[in-house]
Design a protein around this motif. Structure first.
Motif, short mmCIF file in Angstrom:
data_model
loop_
_atom_site.label_atom_id
_atom_site.label_comp_id
_atom_site.label_asym_id
_atom_site.label_seq_id
_atom_site.Cartn_x
_atom_site.Cartn_y
_atom_site.Cartn_z
N ALA A 9 51.97 35.98 17.88
CA ALA A 9 52.81 35.14 17.02
C ALA A 9 54.25 35.15 17.50
CB ALA A 9 52.73 35.64 15.57
N GLN A 10 54.73 36.33 17.98
CA GLN A 10 56.11 36.43 18.42
C GLN A 10 56.33 35.57 19.66
OE1 GLN A 10 57.90 39.56 17.13
NE2 GLN A 10 59.87 38.91 17.89
N ARG A 11 55.31 35.56 20.54
CA ARG A 11 55.44 34.78 21.77
C ARG A 11 55.60 33.30 21.48
NH1 ARG A 11 50.64 37.80 25.12
NH2 ARG A 11 51.87 39.51 25.98
N HIS A 12 55.06 32.86 20.37
CA HIS A 12 55.09 31.42 20.06
C HIS A 12 55.97 31.14 18.85
CE1 HIS A 12 51.94 30.79 23.01
NE2 HIS A 12 51.23 31.75 22.45
N SER A 13 56.88 32.05 18.54
CA SER A 13 57.74 31.85 17.38
C SER A 13 58.84 30.84 17.70
CB SER A 13 58.39 33.18 16.96
OG SER A 13 59.31 33.60 17.95
N ASP A 14 59.49 30.37 16.64
CA ASP A 14 60.64 29.48 16.84
C ASP A 14 61.69 30.16 17.71
OD1 ASP A 14 59.79 27.28 15.18
OD2 ASP A 14 60.17 28.55 13.45
N THR A 19 64.89 30.31 22.37
CA THR A 19 65.56 31.16 23.37
C THR A 19 65.18 30.73 24.78
OG1 THR A 19 65.61 33.02 21.82
CG2 THR A 19 65.90 33.52 24.14
N ALA A 20 63.91 30.41 25.00
CA ALA A 20 63.48 29.96 26.33
C ALA A 20 64.21 28.68 26.72
CB ALA A 20 61.96 29.75 26.34
N TRP A 21 64.32 27.74 25.79
CA TRP A 21 65.07 26.49 26.06
C TRP A 21 66.54 26.80 26.33
CZ3 TRP A 21 68.66 24.93 22.16
CH2 TRP A 21 69.35 23.74 22.44
N TRP A 22 67.09 27.69 25.52
CA TRP A 22 68.52 27.99 25.60
C TRP A 22 68.88 28.59 26.96
CZ3 TRP A 22 72.47 26.78 22.45
CH2 TRP A 22 73.68 27.46 22.60
N ARG A 23 68.02 29.49 27.46
CA ARG A 23 68.32 30.14 28.73
C ARG A 23 68.25 29.18 29.90
NH1 ARG A 23 68.88 35.45 27.83
NH2 ARG A 23 67.71 36.46 26.13
N GLY A 104 67.62 18.99 22.45
CA GLY A 104 66.98 20.18 21.90
C GLY A 104 65.61 20.39 22.51
N PRO A 105 64.98 21.53 22.25
CA PRO A 105 63.65 21.80 22.80
C PRO A 105 62.60 20.90 22.16
CG PRO A 105 64.31 23.52 21.27
CD PRO A 105 65.49 22.63 21.43
N PRO A 106 61.48 20.69 22.82
CA PRO A 106 60.41 19.86 22.24
C PRO A 106 59.97 20.39 20.88
CG PRO A 106 59.97 20.33 24.55
CD PRO A 106 61.13 21.17 24.17
#
Length: 670
Positions: A9-14, A19-23, A104-106
């Motif tokens: 769940a953490q891997r696919h959390s908001d 964070t992945a998009w932000w980096r 923003g991210p998808p």
């Protein structure tokens, strides 16, 4: 096999997606700061982080950047799910930031707050043809409620469409699930639309599930409001059970019974009910706020917090009337008028002395601003404003003699006025002693008052004897003082007993020597400041040199060594500069904290918002008795203080003249 619960769940959390998009963000002229830690708590911290990052990477100062801080981070729950929009703050050029952030991210939408606001990032949700969410979509429901409004403090609500109102009523159909329906009830009752059946349907489970803690349910106010609006007898039992939390709602439905209930709350010591009492009394009996305030003040005791609450309510009433007659005035002008009102009330003969005393205290740090803004106040002559300031200053000392702050207030508010007690007048000493003699003074108040008296050499056996009956039951409890200017009161009391060579010192020291409770272990060595000797100095130094966690130990050793050597503690601290094993950041704080041994500053770190730390840093920087290295430490601390970098965050607020003087001081030493 090892199973990591919640990892998927953490891997696919908001949080992980965002964070992945932000980096992956970043372009020419635009930088996305790393996600925040607790050290980036405000927008000012974000701008400081940007400056440090630019310097480290060699980025030009004019670059644009975006970030979120730790307060914004509260939009994520523990599992990383968004529970509200994530506010993204920025600096530089707004168009560059908008382009750098993109869409923003998808699966998320990014909304700009304009050149003066933050960007908001939230999930994309689906809505039907009427703009309504799926009732099972928690994010969609939250966004819908945010759009139509559920707060009674944000102005007039927007009207609901027919489908919107039907949708809300459908959510309150039987059976109701209280944790889910508070927003629906609020949205309806904000528009006086809760029906009697819905009110009853909510009332019964609320009283059952939240018995003894009715205000814990967020939907309590729409139900109480509906009961009062529908003139139902159950309202009064509910109001009584809610206590002072119900005061504001009762004031919105003025009646003799509401007035009697509010009066009883105020006289029982619930100061939060005082503004509602004043409003209701004015509505029913006396429109003149000054006369109402006098009537209510005469019924209250001289308890200062109650009078301060009444003063605040009177000031609000006067300001609201002024704003109604000056609709063109902006927010800053209204704030200036409020400050002027506080100054004027200090010398207003229509008010009884307890209210004028409360006004004198409230205006203490505002009169300078009033003088600076005299020419800007709408509808008020400059000479009139300056005359009011003169009258205030002529009357203030007499009104405040023998009074003091609310010792039950947030400790930061007490720290904000610590600089006022750098010297003690006879009236101050009398007031501080009276508080220590009062059995009603709590641990925080004891710590505040005893520290001041002891540091200034004014604590006597009388204070010791007043507190000894209380120390085992009350003062042996954990009380965190890491970010205060005073020590744990039992530390100070033990030091006092030793200084006086009182027999009680043996009992106190024996308690400190026991292994439990564990919280006292780091504080035991701080008691060595009382009646110091070389053996205690050596034990304390051994701890300092060990590198153990410092919670005032080096400060204590410096003050102790100064007492033994008969020298100023600044010179003791100065000799430690560059000494191996002494942590620089601790020593720098101690050097400034001991600049005035009659009022050492015990805060765990240099407080960049404090008047006291600012003044001590300047004094160290300008002290000709000190070495260039010691003066440089003072200058560095002063140059990093918020007086110069973020003056709006200094408490109490600075006048423009004070800020200009501070900048001139630093420029002269650049």
């Amino acid at each position: 096999m090892v199973v990591l619960v919640g990892l998927t769940a953490q891997r696919h959390s908001d949080l992980s997606r965002i964070t992945a998009w932000w980096r992956g963000l970043g372009s020419t002229g635009f930088v996305a700061l790393p996600p925040p830690t607790r050290s980036r708590y405000t927008q000012s911290d974000g701008h400081e982080d940007a400056a440090e990052l630019f310097a480290a990477r060699g980025i030009a100062e004019g670059a644009s950047f975006a970030y979120w801080h730790w307060q914004s981070h509260a939009a994520f729950d523990r599992s990383g799910a968004l529970t509200g929009p994530l506010y993204l703050h920025w600096g530089g050029d707004h168009a560059t930031v908008a382009a750098g952030l993109g869409e923003g991210p998808p699966g998320y939408q990014l909304v700009s707050g304009g050149p003066q606001g933050a960007f908001q990032l939230d999930r994309v949700t689906e809505r039907d043809a009427d703009g309504l969410p799926d009732p099972q979509d928690e994010t969609g429901v939250r966004q819908f409620l945010d759009r139509i409004g559920t707060s009674r403090h944000h102005g007039s609500p927007v009207p609901l469409t027919g489908p919107e109102e039907h949708w809300l009523h459908d959510r309150l159909a039987s059976p109701v699930e209280l944790p889910r329906v508070a927003g629906f009830a609020a949205a309806l009752e904000l528009r006086a639309a809760l029906t009697p059946d819905e009110t009853s349907r909510l009332l019964a489970p609320w009283q059952e599930e939240y018995a003894g803690r009715l205000s814990a349910w967020p939907g309590w106010w729409p139900v109480l409001n509906a009961l009062l609006r529908q003139e139902r007898e159950e309202a009064w039992d509910v109001a009584a059970a809610l206590g002072p939390a119900a005061a504001e709602i009762l004031a919105e439905h003025p009646s003799p019974q509401a007035l009697a209930t509010l009066r009883a709350m105020a006289l029982a010591g619930h100061d939060s009910a005082v503004p509602a009492w004043l409003h209701t009394y004015r509505t029913l009996h006396e429109p003149d706020p000054y006369q109402t305030a006098r009537t209510l003040s005469d019924q209250l005791t001289d308890r200062e917090p109650a009078q301060a609450a009444l003063l605040a309510a009177l000031r609000t009433a006067v300001t609201e009337h002024w704003r109604a007659t000056h609709p063109e005035a902006d927010r800053a002008t209204a704030q200036a008028f409020t400050a002027l009102t506080t100054v004027r009330l200090t010398t207003d003969d229509r008010l009884p002395r307890p209210l004028r005393v409360a006004a004198a205290r409230a205006a203490y740090d505002q009169v300078g601003h009033v003088r600076e803004e005299a020419a800007q106040l709408t509808g008020t002559g400059e000479a009139e404003v300056l005359a009011a300031a003169d009258r205030y200053e002529a009357a203030r000392d007499d009104l405040l003699a023998g009074t003091g702050p609310d010792l039950t207030a947030y400790e930061g508010a007490l720290g904000d006025l610590w600089h006022r007690y750098r010297t003690l007048s006879p009236a101050d000493i009398g007031w501080l002693r009276a508080q220590l003699a009062d059995p009603a003074t709590g641990v925080q108040g004891i710590a505040f008052c005893l520290e001041l008296l002891h540091a200034h050499g004014e604590a006597t056996e009388t204070e010791l004897l007043a507190l000894l009956p209380r120390w085992k039951k009350e003062l042996t409890k954990q009380y965190r003082t890491t970010y205060t200017e005073w020590r744990h009161p039992l530390v100070t009391l033990t030091c006092l007993a030793q200084d006086l060579a009182h027999p009680a010192a043996d009992d106190l020291l024996a308690w400190w020597a026991r292994p439990k409770p564990l919280w006292k272990t780091p504080l035991r060595l701080l008691t060595h400041l009382g009646a110091p000797d070389e053996t205690r100095a050596a034990e304390l130094w051994e701890f300092v040199a060990s590198g153990g966690h410092d919670t005032g130990h080096l400060m204590t050793w410096v003050l102790l060594r100064a007492r033994l050597d008969g020298t100023h503690p600044l010179h003791v601290a100065e000799r430690l500069i560059g000494k191996p094993g002494i942590r620089e950041y601790v020593l720098h704080r101690v050097l400034i904290g001991v600049a005035d041994p009659a009022q050492p500053l015990w805060h765990y770190a240099l407080d960049p918002r404090s008047h006291s730390w600012w003044r001590r840093a300047r004094e160290v920087a300008d002290d000709p008795r000190l070495s260039a290295g010691a003066r440089a430490i003072g200058l560095k601390a002063a140059s990093e203080h918020y007086v110069l970098r973020h003056p709006d965050q200094v408490r109490p607020p600075l006048t423009e003249g004070e800020v200009n003087e501070a900048r001139a001081w630093l420029d002269a030493r650049a």
